[in-house]
Design a protein around this motif. Structure first.
Motif, PDB file in Angstrom:
ATOM      1  N   THR A  22       0.835  -1.200   0.000  1.00 25.39           N
ATOM      2  CA  THR A  22       0.000   0.000   0.000  1.00 25.39           C
ATOM      3  C   THR A  22       0.870   1.250   0.000  1.00 25.39           C
ATOM      4  O   THR A  22       0.615   2.191  -0.765  1.00 25.39           O
ATOM      5  N   ARG A  59      -2.690   2.159   8.591  1.00 30.53           N
ATOM      6  CA  ARG A  59      -3.096   2.589   7.256  1.00 30.53           C
ATOM      7  C   ARG A  59      -3.458   4.077   7.243  1.00 30.53           C
ATOM      8  O   ARG A  59      -3.088   4.791   6.325  1.00 30.53           O
ATOM      9  N   TYR A  63      -1.749   7.045   4.974  1.00 26.72           N
ATOM     10  CA  TYR A  63      -2.490   7.979   4.122  1.00 26.72           C
ATOM     11  C   TYR A  63      -2.195   9.424   4.506  1.00 26.72           C
ATOM     12  O   TYR A  63      -1.890  10.255   3.659  1.00 26.72           O
ATOM     13  N   LEU A 116      -6.676   4.505  -2.496  1.00 25.16           N
ATOM     14  CA  LEU A 116      -7.664   4.252  -1.453  1.00 25.16           C
ATOM     15  C   LEU A 116      -8.984   3.756  -2.034  1.00 25.16           C
ATOM     16  O   LEU A 116      -9.598   2.828  -1.516  1.00 25.16           O
ATOM     17  N   GLU A 120      -7.561  -0.125  -2.059  1.00 17.99           N
ATOM     18  CA  GLU A 120      -8.033  -0.398  -0.703  1.00 17.99           C
ATOM     19  C   GLU A 120      -9.553  -0.595  -0.661  1.00 17.99           C
ATOM     20  O   GLU A 120     -10.097  -0.977   0.358  1.00 17.99           O
TER      21      GLU A 120
END
Length: 164
Positions: A22, A59, A63, A116, A120
């Motif tokens: 990620t 996470r 971000y 995202l 995600e």
């Protein structure tokens, strides 16, 4: 080593691979991804005893720290890839490389939002909450990102058309 420390070490061992992927998608660079993940894990370690959902916390740090990077750079990040590089022609491997190149052509904000939303699998609302921006901003930046991809990565037209 106490139980909480062992729990943190187990978390790092089991989830670092997925979290690093990620971070790489967010940054587009292996070294920056490793640095970003390390910062996120340090922050998690400091608050470990208070965390109910450690992965969600890490996470979110990924971000928000990545967003801070583009805010500091005033959205004028220079791509690490050559924009004139020709598209690859062999199937899956080339598509992955093309996607990486396309992501590198986006601003950090655009890349973060697309990661995202589509990697995600967060909703517009969840993405906005994760980044501290409105749902409308998520929608407009997503639209801008797809428009940028249409012009700078026309070889992805079939994939972009499915989402835009």
């Amino acid at each position: 080593m106490d139980a909480r420390e062992a729990e943190f070490n187990d978390f790092v061992a089991s989830r670092s691979g997925a979290l690093l992927r990620t971070a790489y998608l967010l940054t587009g660079d292996h070294h920056h991804a490793e640095d970003l993940l390390q910062v996120a894990l340090v922050e998690a370690a400091r608050r470990w005893e208070k965390l109910d959902e450690p992965e969600a916390y890490v996470r979110r740090v990924l971000y928000t720290r990545n967003i801070s990077r583009w805010r500091k750079r005033h959205l004028d990040e220079v791509s690490l890839l050559d924009h004139d590089r020709p598209a690859s022609s062999a199937a899956d491997h080339d598509l992955r490389l093309t996607l990486e190149q396309a992501l590198a052509r986006l601003t950090v904000k655009q890349r973060t939002i697309l990661v995202l939303r589509y990697f995600e699998d967060l909703t517009e609302e969840q993405t906005g909450r994760a980044l501290g921006i409105s749902r409308g901003t998520v929608k407009s930046v997503t639209r801008q990102a797809f428009e940028r991809l249409r012009t700078r990565a026309p070889e992805l037209a079939d994939l972009i058309g499915a989402h835009a």
